[in-house]
Scaffold this motif. Structure first.
Motif, mmCIF file in Angstrom:
data_model
loop_
_atom_site.group_PDB
_atom_site.id
_atom_site.type_symbol
_atom_site.label_atom_id
_atom_site.label_comp_id
_atom_site.label_asym_id
_atom_site.label_seq_id
_atom_site.Cartn_x
_atom_site.Cartn_y
_atom_site.Cartn_z
ATOM 1 N N PHE A 1 -10.390 -3.922 28.061
ATOM 2 C CA PHE A 1 -9.762 -3.685 26.659
ATOM 3 C C PHE A 1 -8.710 -4.599 26.155
ATOM 4 C CE2 PHE A 1 -7.653 -1.501 23.481
ATOM 5 C CZ PHE A 1 -8.546 -0.989 22.840
ATOM 6 N N ASP A 2 -8.041 -5.103 27.020
ATOM 7 C CA ASP A 2 -7.093 -6.180 26.591
ATOM 8 C C ASP A 2 -7.683 -7.362 25.933
ATOM 9 O OD1 ASP A 2 -4.530 -7.474 26.247
ATOM 10 O OD2 ASP A 2 -4.584 -8.372 28.209
ATOM 11 N N THR A 3 -8.816 -7.816 26.636
ATOM 12 C CA THR A 3 -9.624 -8.770 25.992
ATOM 13 C C THR A 3 -9.995 -8.360 24.402
ATOM 14 O OG1 THR A 3 -10.352 -9.599 27.948
ATOM 15 C CG2 THR A 3 -11.557 -10.005 26.039
ATOM 16 N N SER B 1 -8.579 -6.114 22.599
ATOM 17 C CA SER B 1 -7.547 -5.989 21.917
ATOM 18 C C SER B 1 -7.445 -7.529 21.233
ATOM 19 C CB SER B 1 -6.563 -5.530 22.449
ATOM 20 O OG SER B 1 -5.274 -5.739 21.913
ATOM 21 N N HIS B 2 -7.291 -8.373 22.155
ATOM 22 C CA HIS B 2 -6.946 -9.956 21.574
ATOM 23 C C HIS B 2 -7.883 -10.251 20.622
ATOM 24 C CE1 HIS B 2 -5.163 -10.714 25.841
ATOM 25 N NE2 HIS B 2 -4.461 -9.767 25.184
ATOM 26 N N ILE B 3 -9.166 -10.029 20.748
ATOM 27 C CA ILE B 3 -10.209 -10.624 19.537
ATOM 28 C C ILE B 3 -9.865 -9.642 18.267
ATOM 29 C CG2 ILE B 3 -12.621 -10.765 19.217
ATOM 30 C CD1 ILE B 3 -12.940 -10.511 21.959
ATOM 31 N N CYS C 1 0.000 -4.616 17.269
ATOM 32 C CA CYS C 1 -0.191 -3.792 18.414
ATOM 33 C C CYS C 1 0.461 -4.433 19.613
ATOM 34 C CB CYS C 1 -1.836 -3.576 18.716
ATOM 35 S SG CYS C 1 -2.365 -1.779 18.094
ATOM 36 N N HIS C 2 0.170 -5.732 19.932
ATOM 37 C CA HIS C 2 0.854 -6.275 21.098
ATOM 38 C C HIS C 2 2.205 -6.301 21.022
ATOM 39 C CE1 HIS C 2 -2.890 -7.595 22.829
ATOM 40 N NE2 HIS C 2 -2.313 -8.107 23.689
ATOM 41 N N GLN C 3 2.766 -6.330 19.986
ATOM 42 C CA GLN C 3 4.403 -6.385 19.802
ATOM 43 C C GLN C 3 4.742 -5.104 20.141
ATOM 44 O OE1 GLN C 3 6.145 -8.904 19.238
ATOM 45 N NE2 GLN C 3 4.676 -10.409 18.470
ATOM 46 N N ASN D 1 1.167 0.315 32.028
ATOM 47 C CA ASN D 1 0.056 -0.786 31.852
ATOM 48 C C ASN D 1 -0.446 -1.355 30.726
ATOM 49 O OD1 ASN D 1 -3.128 -1.206 31.754
ATOM 50 N ND2 ASN D 1 -2.723 -1.639 34.046
ATOM 51 N N HIS D 2 -0.596 -2.814 30.667
ATOM 52 C CA HIS D 2 -0.540 -3.564 29.271
ATOM 53 C C HIS D 2 -1.898 -2.823 28.495
ATOM 54 C CE1 HIS D 2 -0.587 -6.499 26.115
ATOM 55 N NE2 HIS D 2 -1.654 -7.052 26.522
ATOM 56 N N GLY D 3 -3.036 -3.134 29.234
ATOM 57 C CA GLY D 3 -4.337 -2.658 28.581
ATOM 58 C C GLY D 3 -4.431 -1.089 28.205
ATOM 59 N N GLY E 1 -1.702 0.705 27.413
ATOM 60 C CA GLY E 1 -0.763 0.767 26.341
ATOM 61 C C GLY E 1 -1.573 0.579 25.095
ATOM 62 N N LEU E 2 -2.197 -0.483 25.022
ATOM 63 C CA LEU E 2 -2.933 -0.932 23.894
ATOM 64 C C LEU E 2 -4.189 -0.069 23.656
ATOM 65 C CD1 LEU E 2 -3.501 -4.685 24.733
ATOM 66 C CD2 LEU E 2 -2.289 -3.594 22.867
ATOM 67 N N SER E 3 -4.553 0.757 24.498
ATOM 68 C CA SER E 3 -5.585 1.400 24.100
ATOM 69 C C SER E 3 -5.241 2.943 23.362
ATOM 70 C CB SER E 3 -6.639 2.123 25.344
ATOM 71 O OG SER E 3 -5.745 2.771 26.135
#
Ligand code: NZQ
Ligand code: ZN
Length: 389
Positions: free
Chosen positions: A196-198, A200-202, A269-271, A283-285, A287-289
């Motif tokens: 999901f982090d990937t 998110s980056h895209i 979202c990353h900020q 966990n990073h991914g 948190g993003l989800s």
């Protein structure tokens, strides 16, 4: 498209047995002292440690071990690693792990040769530094961050409660070895979070200007579809080599700067996730989800055409009978459905955030990304965090 200069200084080796095949020749030219850096010990259980140490020993290298790099690496750990690198006269840092190990190693590579205050002069300020960091090579064991092909090092300063990073070209690893089989042992929860982090980056790149025809948006749609498809495949069968291989390369492609070329990029979202991480160590991914669907409901009306395109081209939502706004909203809904389908959290409570967590302080400490379709304010970020709760 915006102007750009492109270089990627990391020589990347991808595929089965690439460590066995290439590590010796990559390490041989460096001096005798190799600092082998890794995390909490997964590499000792899955055989990667034995394989790597065997190769280093066969070259007669003096191996200095630096272990215990934690998820969301801290500035204190960076300073500990830098002291060891200095004291042992390390000639090369070899980082073996996921994003946390790679990021910590990049930070160590700077801190080990810099005499000033590396937080103040590097992480807390923009600008150029004109010294060479210690050389770094990486062996990737978990797909997600794409740290292997960029100069980004995301570090948490626990004292200041700031988690931040910069992508600085001199911090690109000299070489990166990506064997998809090394990721088979990643626990399912982390595999999904990394995937999901990937994605998110895209999305953070795709949902930003320019919106007229450009190479990045087309590649991004292909990468998003590939990531979604192969994440489903890897969940079904964790040993599916095709799925693992695709996820590993998707992660690198998302963050090796190629799809950022010509784009403004967002990364709000990353900020938000980074500050959430600074306060909660989540966990990073994951948190993003939690953040993405809520954030996108706040901004999609300011980028309707792109969000509608996302719905049609990435989620295959039929456009007949729908207005652009309905389509755009359906795309965000499809993203949220996917997050639930793959078992990621959708609320801050699921991340362990409680009523006592100071969401206002988190919101106030977030940077405001200039590339967002909608200029955020700290008040609106606070609203988003409350909605996520
Ligand atoms: O500690 P170890 O033993 O390595 O175990 C790790 C850790 O517990 C485990 N793991 C990794 N490979 C494994 C494995 N377990 C079994 N078998 C394997 N083969 O997975 C856990 C999580 O590892 P971590 O490195 O923390 O995960 P990830 O790759 O998601 O990295 C997250 C960090 O990277 C930063 C994040 O903020 C976070 O600090 N990011 C770095 C970026 C960059 N440099 O470009 C961009 C990202 O947006 C992100 O911010
Ligand atoms: Zn990320």
């Amino acid at each position: 498209m915006n102007n750009f200069i492109f270089e990627n200084a990391t020589k990347t080796y991808f595929g089965k047995s690439c460590v066995k095949e290439y590590l010796a020749s990559l390490v041989r030219p460096y001096g005798d002292n190799i600092m082998l850096a890794y995390g909490g010990g997964s590499i000792r259980k899955n055989g990667i440690y034995d394989e790597v140490i065997g190769i280093l020993k066969s070259l007669g290298k003096n191996v200095i071990e630096f272990s215990g790099i934690m998820p969301n690496p801290t500035y204190a750990k960076v300073l500990e690693g830098a002291a060891l690198a200095k004291e042992s006269h390390a000639d090369l840092i070899l980082g073996v792990g996921g994003g946390s190990v790679m990021d910590c190693c990049k930070a160590i590579s700077i801190a080990a040769v810099y005499d000033g205050d590396v937080w103040d002069d590097f992480w807390a300020s923009a600008g150029v530094f004109d010294f060479e960091p210690l050389p770094l090579g990486v062996i990737v064991t978990a797909a997600g961050t794409g740290s292997e092909m960029n100069g980004g090092a995301v570090i948490t300063n626990e004292e200041l409660k700031i988690k931040t990073g910069r992508d600085y070209p001199k911090c690109n690893p000299k070489f990166a070895l990506l064997d998809p089989a090394y990721t088979y042992s990643v626990p399912a929860r982390q595999m999904v979070s990394g995937g999901f982090d990937t994605l998110s980056h895209i999305m953070e790149i795709y949902f930003s200007e320019p919106d007229e025809d450009n190479v990045s948006d087309d590649i991004s749609e292909a990468l998003m579809k590939n990531t979604i498809r192969n994440l489903r495949g890897a969940i079904k069968n964790p040993q599916d080599d095709t799925a693992r291989s695709n996820l590993m390369w998707d992660a690198a492609m998302a963050e090796n700067r190629i799809i950022k070329l010509g784009k403004k990029t967002d990364f709000e979202c990353h900020q938000m996730e980074h500050q959430l991480g600074a306060y909660t160590n989540c966990n990073h991914g994951e948190g993003l989800s939690v953040l993405h669907p809520v954030y996108y409901r706040h901004i999609y009306r300011n980028g309707l055409t792109k969000f509608a395109r996302f719905a049609v081209n990435v989620w295959n939502i039929p456009c007949e009978g729908k207005s652009e706004e309905e389509l755009a909203a359906a795309g965000v809904e499809a993203l949220e459905d996917f997050i639930r389908e793959i078992g990621l959290p959708t609320t801050l409570r699921e991340l362990g955030v409680t009523e006592d967590t100071d969401l206002k302080a988190i919101a106030d400490s977030c940077s405001l990304a200039p590339g967002s379709y909608k200029k955020m304010s700290h008040e609106e970020i606070y609203e988003i965090l409350k909605e996520c709760f």
